[in-house]
Each structure stands twice: as structure tokens, then as C-alpha cells.
Scaffold this motif. Structure first.
Motif, PDB file in Angstrom:
ATOM      1  N   PHE A   1       0.847  -1.167  -0.021  1.00 31.56           N
ATOM      2  CA  PHE A   1      -0.036  -0.089   0.081  1.00 31.56           C
ATOM      3  C   PHE A   1       0.860   1.155   0.012  1.00 31.56           C
ATOM      4  CE2 PHE A   1      -2.603  -3.392   1.894  1.00 31.56           C
ATOM      5  CZ  PHE A   1      -3.718  -3.109   1.360  1.00 31.56           C
ATOM      6  N   HIS A   2       0.470   2.316  -0.870  1.00 30.67           N
ATOM      7  CA  HIS A   2       1.244   3.460  -0.927  1.00 30.67           C
ATOM      8  C   HIS A   2       0.996   4.105   0.363  1.00 30.67           C
ATOM      9  CE1 HIS A   2       1.948   3.759  -5.650  1.00 30.67           C
ATOM     10  NE2 HIS A   2       2.054   2.758  -4.918  1.00 30.67           N
ATOM     11  N   CYS A   3       1.807   5.095   0.698  1.00 30.62           N
ATOM     12  CA  CYS A   3       1.788   5.957   2.110  1.00 30.62           C
ATOM     13  C   CYS A   3       0.471   6.856   1.994  1.00 30.62           C
ATOM     14  CB  CYS A   3       2.674   6.683   2.229  1.00 30.62           C
ATOM     15  SG  CYS A   3       4.508   6.010   2.567  1.00 30.62           S
ATOM     16  N   GLY A   4      -0.030   7.155   0.743  1.00 31.74           N
ATOM     17  CA  GLY A   4      -1.368   7.952   0.782  1.00 31.74           C
ATOM     18  C   GLY A   4      -2.529   7.137   0.623  1.00 31.74           C
ATOM     19  N   PHE A   5      -2.431   5.988   0.708  1.00 32.50           N
ATOM     20  CA  PHE A   5      -3.414   4.953   0.081  1.00 32.50           C
ATOM     21  C   PHE A   5      -4.822   5.213   1.027  1.00 32.50           C
ATOM     22  CE2 PHE A   5      -6.026   1.404   1.371  1.00 32.50           C
ATOM     23  CZ  PHE A   5      -6.208   0.887   0.064  1.00 32.50           C
ATOM     24  N   ALA A   6      -4.903   5.514   2.204  1.00 32.33           N
ATOM     25  CA  ALA A   6      -6.060   5.890   2.924  1.00 32.33           C
ATOM     26  C   ALA A   6      -6.622   6.911   2.570  1.00 32.33           C
ATOM     27  CB  ALA A   6      -5.891   5.756   4.376  1.00 32.33           C
ATOM     28  N   ARG A   7      -5.903   8.052   2.441  1.00 32.29           N
ATOM     29  CA  ARG A   7      -6.467   9.693   2.113  1.00 32.29           C
ATOM     30  C   ARG A   7      -6.803   9.578   0.781  1.00 32.29           C
ATOM     31  NH1 ARG A   7      -3.200  14.054   0.318  1.00 32.29           N
ATOM     32  NH2 ARG A   7      -1.568  12.872   0.952  1.00 32.29           N
ATOM     33  N   TYR A   8      -6.401   8.938  -0.144  1.00 35.53           N
ATOM     34  CA  TYR A   8      -6.709   9.031  -1.629  1.00 35.53           C
ATOM     35  C   TYR A   8      -7.769   8.158  -1.786  1.00 35.53           C
ATOM     36  CZ  TYR A   8      -2.450  11.797  -2.716  1.00 35.53           C
ATOM     37  OH  TYR A   8      -1.332  12.686  -2.610  1.00 35.53           O
TER      38      TYR A   8
ATOM     39  N   TYR B   1      -2.645  -0.487 -11.110  1.00 38.00           N
ATOM     40  CA  TYR B   1      -2.836  -0.698 -12.597  1.00 38.00           C
ATOM     41  C   TYR B   1      -1.264  -0.346 -13.075  1.00 38.00           C
ATOM     42  CZ  TYR B   1      -4.169   4.176 -12.381  1.00 38.00           C
ATOM     43  OH  TYR B   1      -4.364   5.457 -12.098  1.00 38.00           O
ATOM     44  N   ALA B   2      -1.255  -0.433 -14.263  1.00 36.46           N
ATOM     45  CA  ALA B   2      -0.015   0.037 -15.004  1.00 36.46           C
ATOM     46  C   ALA B   2      -0.470   0.442 -16.508  1.00 36.46           C
ATOM     47  CB  ALA B   2       0.962  -0.915 -15.207  1.00 36.46           C
ATOM     48  N   GLU B   3      -0.768   1.679 -16.727  1.00 35.94           N
ATOM     49  CA  GLU B   3      -0.965   2.022 -18.155  1.00 35.94           C
ATOM     50  C   GLU B   3      -0.376   1.665 -19.080  1.00 35.94           C
ATOM     51  OE1 GLU B   3      -2.627   5.902 -18.870  1.00 35.94           O
ATOM     52  OE2 GLU B   3      -2.873   6.488 -16.685  1.00 35.94           O
ATOM     53  N   VAL B   4      -0.757   1.502 -20.254  1.00 37.72           N
ATOM     54  CA  VAL B   4       0.108   0.786 -21.443  1.00 37.72           C
ATOM     55  C   VAL B   4       1.044   2.114 -21.730  1.00 37.72           C
ATOM     56  CG1 VAL B   4      -1.795  -0.403 -22.256  1.00 37.72           C
ATOM     57  CG2 VAL B   4      -1.680   2.002 -23.014  1.00 37.72           C
ATOM     58  N   LYS B   5       1.847   1.806 -22.525  1.00 37.49           N
ATOM     59  CA  LYS B   5       3.182   2.821 -23.044  1.00 37.49           C
ATOM     60  C   LYS B   5       2.795   3.995 -23.209  1.00 37.49           C
ATOM     61  CE  LYS B   5       7.371   2.826 -25.503  1.00 37.49           C
ATOM     62  NZ  LYS B   5       8.156   2.031 -26.634  1.00 37.49           N
ATOM     63  N   HIS B   6       1.772   4.062 -24.160  1.00 37.94           N
ATOM     64  CA  HIS B   6       1.140   5.419 -25.034  1.00 37.94           C
ATOM     65  C   HIS B   6       0.276   5.994 -24.034  1.00 37.94           C
ATOM     66  CE1 HIS B   6       4.349   4.911 -27.809  1.00 37.94           C
ATOM     67  NE2 HIS B   6       3.756   3.881 -28.058  1.00 37.94           N
ATOM     68  N   GLY B   7      -0.241   5.264 -22.864  1.00 37.39           N
ATOM     69  CA  GLY B   7      -1.295   6.199 -22.171  1.00 37.39           C
ATOM     70  C   GLY B   7      -2.761   5.550 -22.569  1.00 37.39           C
ATOM     71  N   ALA B   8      -3.422   5.380 -21.449  1.00 37.24           N
ATOM     72  CA  ALA B   8      -4.745   4.611 -21.741  1.00 37.24           C
ATOM     73  C   ALA B   8      -5.735   5.755 -21.901  1.00 37.24           C
ATOM     74  CB  ALA B   8      -5.237   3.946 -20.368  1.00 37.24           C
TER      75      ALA B   8
ATOM     76  N   ALA C   1     -11.068   3.837 -12.449  1.00 35.36           N
ATOM     77  CA  ALA C   1      -9.949   3.840 -11.738  1.00 35.36           C
ATOM     78  C   ALA C   1      -9.491   5.096 -10.996  1.00 35.36           C
ATOM     79  CB  ALA C   1      -8.714   3.676 -12.847  1.00 35.36           C
ATOM     80  N   THR C   2      -8.624   5.071  -9.947  1.00 35.81           N
ATOM     81  CA  THR C   2      -8.269   6.157  -9.212  1.00 35.81           C
ATOM     82  C   THR C   2      -7.015   6.914 -10.057  1.00 35.81           C
ATOM     83  OG1 THR C   2      -6.583   4.850  -8.084  1.00 35.81           O
ATOM     84  CG2 THR C   2      -8.487   5.056  -6.931  1.00 35.81           C
ATOM     85  N   LYS C   3      -7.136   8.129  -9.715  1.00 38.24           N
ATOM     86  CA  LYS C   3      -6.195   8.977 -10.626  1.00 38.24           C
ATOM     87  C   LYS C   3      -4.768   8.482 -10.677  1.00 38.24           C
ATOM     88  CE  LYS C   3      -4.551  13.744 -10.869  1.00 38.24           C
ATOM     89  NZ  LYS C   3      -4.747  15.224 -10.525  1.00 38.24           N
ATOM     90  N   ARG C   4      -4.266   7.968  -9.641  1.00 38.14           N
ATOM     91  CA  ARG C   4      -3.095   7.229  -9.640  1.00 38.14           C
ATOM     92  C   ARG C   4      -3.046   6.122  -8.824  1.00 38.14           C
ATOM     93  NH1 ARG C   4      -3.076  11.609  -6.051  1.00 38.14           N
ATOM     94  NH2 ARG C   4      -1.839  12.970  -7.477  1.00 38.14           N
ATOM     95  N   PRO C   5      -2.189   5.076  -9.148  1.00 37.42           N
ATOM     96  CA  PRO C   5      -2.466   3.634  -8.521  1.00 37.42           C
ATOM     97  C   PRO C   5      -2.030   4.205  -6.943  1.00 37.42           C
ATOM     98  CG  PRO C   5      -0.867   3.368 -10.182  1.00 37.42           C
ATOM     99  CD  PRO C   5      -1.259   5.206 -10.373  1.00 37.42           C
TER     100      PRO C   5
ATOM    101  N   LEU D   1     -13.531  -0.865  -9.538  1.00 39.18           N
ATOM    102  CA  LEU D   1     -12.703   0.347  -9.439  1.00 39.18           C
ATOM    103  C   LEU D   1     -11.275  -0.199  -9.351  1.00 39.18           C
ATOM    104  CD1 LEU D   1     -12.298   3.356  -8.721  1.00 39.18           C
ATOM    105  CD2 LEU D   1     -12.744   2.419  -6.401  1.00 39.18           C
ATOM    106  N   TYR D   2     -10.372   0.136 -10.374  1.00 39.58           N
ATOM    107  CA  TYR D   2      -9.017  -0.228 -10.157  1.00 39.58           C
ATOM    108  C   TYR D   2      -8.170   0.841  -9.156  1.00 39.58           C
ATOM    109  CZ  TYR D   2      -8.726  -2.656 -14.646  1.00 39.58           C
ATOM    110  OH  TYR D   2      -8.813  -3.942 -15.575  1.00 39.58           O
TER     111      TYR D   2
END
Length: 751
Positions: free
Chosen positions: A174-181, A206-213, A270-274, A202-203
């Protein structure tokens, strides 16, 4: 649990970042635990929340579960309890327990296409043909196991009374900001639907494809993807979403690829960032079925050494038993576990036997299976190697006690296990005894070779041309140079009797393309600066096939080249081509046998800057048909001085391949020979013959490219085959999209 879906090719290797990542996790423990209001029982005023967490974890990976427990204790739910209190461990499907051939049922369709892949992640510089787009690609067993694990969780969610659950694979943090975000994103999702939160998926990882989703932002912290999200390592699933996914089955291809194709009928966010990522200190156990095809179309144009670095700790290993009790299969299984295994011989070569009985550490092998001369030396071996592991094989209908009465006293008190030929889970018996994890492929099923006699007299040095060995792969299946080691010379067998197919003779002067026998390639491989194109092969009466390398930009490559391969696979025999090689620097002329899964190869190559010498090579990987062993990028190359310029006239180049040796001939003269374990085992599975002309990235291999001398031509006057034709279970056309990955051989000599 291995991560789902397609390999992230840009992901750093754990060996580089693992130490830093573990240090970061240690420092993170100093931070206070965070409460996430999204988790736990929710009242009518707050709206829905995430009521349950499922973690997909293999029974044989307790260490990963332990790490997940630590992660789940770091997050608190809305009532202040650890997230672990809401968590349920879900037992993952183990790829090692699946049948060898992936099967189709209501949940899984084990084939997908390159077109399916390119829908999720387009390759703007790639120019695949229509046929390549529709070529079937078979999912690997790990991919099938991952898909079944997720589907089983969906079934559990659909049958539950939980509105929303979080599903995790067991290699995440879990990222440090997981709970808040997550609270911010959840509030926006709930607000959008008047606190009813009606979405399917709700993702949060995730990892976006090389040229962006492609995506549409629904709020400041949530977007709706059109496609292009890899991984299913962390996602929130609603009960309605689980029901929808189950109705959309069967899953066609890796689970995270398939679900992208369902975005159009699902409500996916999907959340703005993983907010969750996969650990950087763990190596994925997945096997990516798409990689060979991505390589053939030029989507992957770089490579690193892919070496087998896991060497077994429990050694040496000795195996005895009656004939027909599975010795050859056991020897292959030990090789797949990383042992350098000598097997099925009446005796060991004298230098190896001497070192073994003296207890010396400079032996070639660390496992010995069915070696007749060792039967009388058990007491001596036990004295020399008190920590050795012993395996006694038992044939059906013969008890272990009955088999080993004559040597029962010799084995008394030894660290021993009995492996029955009818044992349903032989990997478990072997790996528990040797304290190691089984590979993600089925236990090999080989016909027993029996104890083969070895020869004292070998081919004299003056019968072959002088050769110079180059840097070799460092793996369990390549013997390091030793002055006293010349391989194992066993008694030859009749090649036709060792094959499982039909012995055929084919001679083709290549005046036209005989589609019964040959395919023109339209793919590439990593170190090839060109794309193979059928138009670069011209046939003419009296000349044969002319293979051209041209400067012709096609997006992923700036050159085109030519390649011809057989439709059928062959097991042992003689393969000959009459070739006038190119003398243009940078261009390589190749004539070779090749296969994937496991990768095996026998090569002849002539570099354009040195057409007066031959490069011969062998790549060996262990396993039965379909085993995902594709290690090595140098092989075991040797240079041979020809004494003439192969670009000035046509010469006959031949490979004679038998179970006990490989012989290379030029104009019917023997120029090089390799016996068993000199320095590799002899490839034992069917392969396809290829002839090609291509442009190398390695200036050390073929010199610097001279564009002014292009186009370059190679003339193939004829091809002759006398070998056992073997029909693949996939069929020749189905294998076409899986040929290109392993053609690296010594094209990486510059590294």
C-alpha cells in the motif's frame, strides 16, 4: 500469487531495486498507521463501503501471505480495527497442478490472438500482417491458473451479501497515501451516484499501457478508462460487477487482457493514480505467452541476459532403481530444478568417476541418475557425501522393498525417498525431498533411455577443423571449459528408431516455393535490425532462392530481410543446405534448427565481415514439450576457420543430429563435433530447420553495417532433409506466431 496478465517490459529487475525497496518498507514502519473510512460497515448516511478484502495466495507461498498480513495491519478501517480483520485468504489455483494441455471450459478459452493484445496496447510502429493478427496464442499454465483464481473469487463475491470487496494478489504493498486518496476517490464515486455507488470495477492498482490509456475523468480523482490498464493486482469489485463478469465468461487470454475487452459493457473506474503497487523485491512466477509474438513483430527490440540463476542447495543427488521405473523422466525433472544431471549410463567417464569417488568439488555434475557403475559404490558415496540426497525409483507392481533388498543395508540411515512411477504428484515427492519449489510446468514424461554404454575412443582431433570457443551462457546446462572434460561419448543409435514420427527424405532445389514444405517468414527477433518479408525471397530455376537484405524503413525496423523455415518439425536426422553466403558487413547468413518452450537450437552462421569462418552453436533448455524454459542468449558458440571464402561460391553445409552427438559438415567433410554434455546436453525435442539472411545489431558478430553495399544477397541453391517428421499438437500454422523469440544465439557476442 504471480501477478496477472502481461509483463511490464519496463519494470526494473528486483535484484537492482529490491534492497532499496526493503529499506523503504523498514523506514515506513516509523510512520503512523492510517484510518481509511471507506472500509468497514457503513450506515445509511455514509453510504456503501468496502466490507471485505480477499487476498489470492498459493498454499506453497506462506511467506507472501505473511508479508500481506503486515501490509493489512498498517491500514485501519472506519472503526479503527486493522484491515486484516476484514480479510479472507483465498487459496489460489496452482499452475503446477493443472494438466499439461490447457483445456477449454465455461470459464476459460485458452487461446487468444495478437489482435486481442493490440486492442489493449497498440503498437504504432508495428506493421503486423492480417495473418499474424489472427494467429492463435495459447495461454501459459500460470496465466490460466491466475485467471481461474480471480474467477473463483468472483463466484464467491457474487454469492455473498457484500456490496463491495477489495481483491488483492499477494505481492502488493500500500502506498503511504492509500487511505487518504482512496477516501477522496470513494467520496467522489458515491457522490456521483447519490451515495449508491453503482459501479462494477474500481482499479486501485494498475499500469497504463506505454502510450497512455484513453480515458475520461469523471472527477478530480477518478477516471473511466476505455482500455489500456494492465494488472489485476488490486481492484474493488461490486457484487453486481462480479455477476456481470461471470456472465461474460469464458475468459479469452490473460485475465487483465480479457477484462479490457469488457470495459465497453462494464462500469469501470480507476483512481487518478495507482494506490497499490506490486512489490519490487519479488520475482513474478508468471509465464507470459505473448512475448514470443511481440518479439516476432518487432514490438520488443532489446534484451538482457536471461540466465537460470537458481541453483539447488541440496546436493549431490543419487538415484537408483529398476529399468523402466522413470529414470529418464526423473533426470529431466532434476535438470529442470537446476541440477546438472548425468543419467542413463553404464558408467561415468573416467575423470568424472575419479573425482566423484574422491569427493572432489571440481566435478562436472551434481546429480547422478541410473549410473550402473555406481551401484557397487553406494557405501563409498555415503561416506564421501554424508549430506547427499538419494532417490529410489520403483516401477509399477514392484514394491520399493522388493527392488532394493540387495542394497538395503547400504541405504540404511540415508536421506532417502522413494518415487513410484504411478505417483500422481511426482513434483511434490521430489521437491519436498530436495527442499525446493517445483517449476510451473508439468513433470516430464520421457521414455526411459536405459543404461547406455560409453565409448573410450572418440573422434580424433585431426578429423575436425580447429575451433575457438567464445563466451558461453552461464547456466546449469552449459559445462564450463575444463581441459580434462570431453563430454560423454555413448554408443550411437539408429536415428530412425529414436524418432516418434515418420522418416522422410526431402530434396528441394528451390526453383519455386513448395508450400507443402516451406513457409516464408514475416516477423523478426530482438537483435535483428530488419523485418523478415516474403517479398525478399525470390525463386528461380537453376539458381534457387535468393535472399535479400535491403534498406527499407518499416516503422519498427529500418531494413528488411529474408527467412525461410519448414512447416514440419523434425526429431534427429541430417539437414543440409547449399549456400553462397553474403559478404556484406553487418549481414548474417544462417542455417539452423530451432524450437521454443523449451528453447533448443543448433546453429550454423556466417558473418558478412568474415565469410571465411563458420560460427556453430547449441542452445539447450530442459523439459518436455511446452515447458517454459527459454534461458540463455549466448549459447555455447565456437568459431571454425573454413580455409576458403564462403561468399565466393556455393558450399554444402550440413547438421547431423542424433541422440548422442551433433556433427557439422562442410562439403561432406566433418568440421566440428559435440558429444553429450560437450558442453551441453543434446537437444531432444522436435525442431524446425530455418535458413535466413538478416542484419545484426552486434558489430562484434558481423561488423559495422555498410549501407552503400545494400541490398545484400544470399543464394540458397537447395535444401535436403533426411529426418523424422513430427507433427506438432498445435499444428504448423498455429506455431507460426511463436517461432521468433528464441533466435538469439551468438548475436549478443558484443555484450
Amino acid at each position: 500469487m504471480a501477478r496477472g496478465g502481461v509483463m511490464n517490459l519496463a519494470r526494473p529487475t528486483p535484484s537492482v531495486v529490491g534492497h532499496v525497496f526493503r529499506l523503504w518498507l523498514t523506514l515506513r514502519r516509523l510512520l503512523p498507521r492510517r484510518k481509511c473510512q471507506t472500509f468497514g460497515a457503513q450506515d445509511a448516511e455514509k453510504g456503501p463501503g468496502i466490507e471485505r478484502v480477499y487476498v489470492i495466495n498459493l498454499d506453497r507461498e506462506p511467506g507472501r501471505w505473511s508479508k500481506m498480513e503486515k501490509e493489512l495491519r498498517r491500514i485501519l478501517d472506519s472503526s479503527g480495527d486493522e484491515l486484516l480483520s476484514l480479510t479472507e485468504r483465498h487459496v489460489a489455483v496452482d499452475a503446477n497442478e493443472l494438466s499439461q494441455e490447457p483445456y477449454k471450459d465455461a470459464d476459460i478459452e485458452p487461446f487468444y490472438t495478437l489482435g486481442d493484445q493490440l486492442f489493449v496496447e497498440p503498437q504504432p510502429l508495428v506493421l503486423p500482417t492480417r495473418l499474424e493478427l489472427n494467429t492463435p496464442i495459447r495461454m501459459s499454465r500460470p496465466e490460466i491458473a491466475i485467471a481461474r483464481s480471480h474467477i473463483n473469487v468472483w463466484k464467491q463475491v457474487a454469492a455473498s451479501n457484500h456490496e463491495y470487496v477489495l481483491i488483492l494478489e499477494d505481492d502488493v504493498w500500500f502506498h503511504c497515501g492509500f487511505a487518504r486518496y482512496l477516501d477522496q476517490a470513494w467520496d467522489e464515486v458515491v457522490t456521483e451516484h447519490d451515495k449508491k455507488g453503482r459501479f462494477d470495477v474500481l482499479y486501485v492498482s494498475y499500469a497504463e499501457v506505454k502510450h497512455g490509456a484513453p480515458k475520461t475523468f469523471l472527477s478530480s480523482n477518478v477516471f473511466r478508462p476505455v482500455r489500456g490498464l494492465w494488472h489485476l493486482s488490486g481492484y474493488v469489485l461490486s457484487r453486481e460487477g462480479a455477476e456481470k463478469l461471470l456472465r461474460l465468461l469464458p475468459c479469452r487470454g490473460p485475465i487483465d487482457l480479457w477484462i479490457n475487452h469488457q470495459f465497453k459493457v462494464l462500469d469501470v473506474r480507476a483512481t487518478k493514480r495507482p494506490l497499490i503497487s506490486q512489490r519490487r523485491d519479488a520475482i513474478s512466477t508468471n509465464s507470459y505467452s505473448i512475448l514470443p509474438t511481440l518479439t516476432t513483430i518487432g514490438a520488443i527490440n532489446s534484451e538482457r541476459a536471461s540466465l537460470f540463476n537458481i541453483r539447488p542447495a541440496e546436493q549431490p543427488v543419487f538415484a537408483f532403481g529398476p529399468e523402466g521405473s522413470g529414470h529418464s523422466s526423473l533426470a529431466m525433472a532434476l535438470s529442470m530444478l537446476g541440477y546438472r544431471c548425468c543419467s542413463d549410463l553404464r558408467a561415468l567417464p573416467a575423470p568424472e568417476l575419479e573425482r566423484l569417488l574422491e569427493g572432489r568439488g571440481d566435478r562436472v555434475f551434481d546429480a547422478y541418475v541410473n549410473i550402473g557403475s555406481l551401484d557397487a559404490s553406494v557405501r563409498e558415496l555415503r561416506s564421501r557425501y554424508p549430506k547427499a540426497k538419494y532417490i529410489l525409483t520403483a516401477a509399477k507392481g514392484i514394491t520399493a522393498e522388493g527392488t532394493f533388498l540387495t542394497v538395503e543395508d547400504d541405504f540404511n540411515g540415508a536421506d532417502i525417498t522413494v518415487l513410484h512411477s504411478e505417483e500422481p504428484n511426482r513434483w511434490q515427492v521430489v521437491c519436498e525431498h530436495l527442499r525446493c519449489a517445483p517449476p510451473t510446468c508439468t513433470y516430464p514424461a520421457l521414455k526411459d533411455l536405459g543404461q547406455r554404454p560409453i565409448l573410450d575412443r572418440i573422434t580424433k582431433a585431426d578429423q575436425v577443423l580447429k575451433c575457438k570457443s567464445h563466451r558461453r551462457d552461464k547456466s546449469p546446462w552449459v559445462v564450463e571449459p575444463r581441459k580434462w572434460w570431453q563430454g560423454i561419448n555413448s554408443v550411437p543409435t539408429e536415428d530412425r528408431q529414436t524418432g516418434t514420427g515418420t522418416f522422410v527424405r526431402i530434396t528441394d532445389c528451390l526453383e519455386c516455393l513448395d508450400k507443402r514444405h516451406w513457409l516464408l517468414k514475416s516477423d523478426t527477433f530482438t537483435d535483428n535490425l530488419a523485418l523478415f518479408r516474403p517479398s525478399n525471397v525470390e525463386f528461380s530455376s537453376g539458381t534457387g532462392a535468393v535472399l535479400s537484405v535491403k534498406r527499407e524503413p518499416l516503422g519498427v525496423r529500418d531494413y528488411t530481410a529474408a527467412s525461410l523455415c519448414s512447416r514440419e518439425q523434425y526429431l534427429f536426422g541430417k539437414f543440409e543446405a547449399t549456400i553462397e553466403a553474403s559478404n556484406v558487413p553487418g549481414v548474417v547468413t544462417g542455417f539452423f534448427l530451432h524450437r521454443n518452450s523449451p528453447r533448443q537450437e543448433i546453429d550454423i552462421e556466417i558473418a558478412g565481415n568474415r565469410p571465411d569462418r563458420l560460427l556453430v552453436n547449441v542452445f539447450y533448455n530442459p523439459g518436455d514439450e511446452g515447458a517454459n524454459f527459454d534461458y540463455g542468449y549466448r549459447g555455447a558458440p565456437s568459431y571454425i576457420e573454413l580455409g576458403f571464402d564462403a561468399s565466393k561460391a556455393s558450399h554444402r553445409f550440413a547438421i547431423e543430429w542424433s541422440p548422442c552427438e551433433i556433427r557439422w559438415l562442410v562439403d561432406e567433410n566433418l568440421v566440428h563435433r559435440r558429444a553429450i554434455w560437450d558442453p551441453t546436453p543434446i537437444p531432444h525435442l522436435p525442431m524446425k530447420p530455418h535458413v535466413n539472411s538478416w542484419l545484426s545489431r552486434s558489430t562484434r558478430l558481423a561488423g559495422r553495417i555498410n549501407n552503400r553495399r545494400l541490398p545484400a544477397t544470399t543464394i540458397v541453391g537447395s535444401i535436403a532433409i533426411e529426418a523424422n517428421s513430427v507433427i506438432s499438437s498445435l499444428g504448423s500454422d498455429d506455431l507460426r506466431g511463436q517461432v521468433g523469440l528464441g533466435i538469439y544465439n551468438t548475436r549478443q557476442l558484443s555484450q
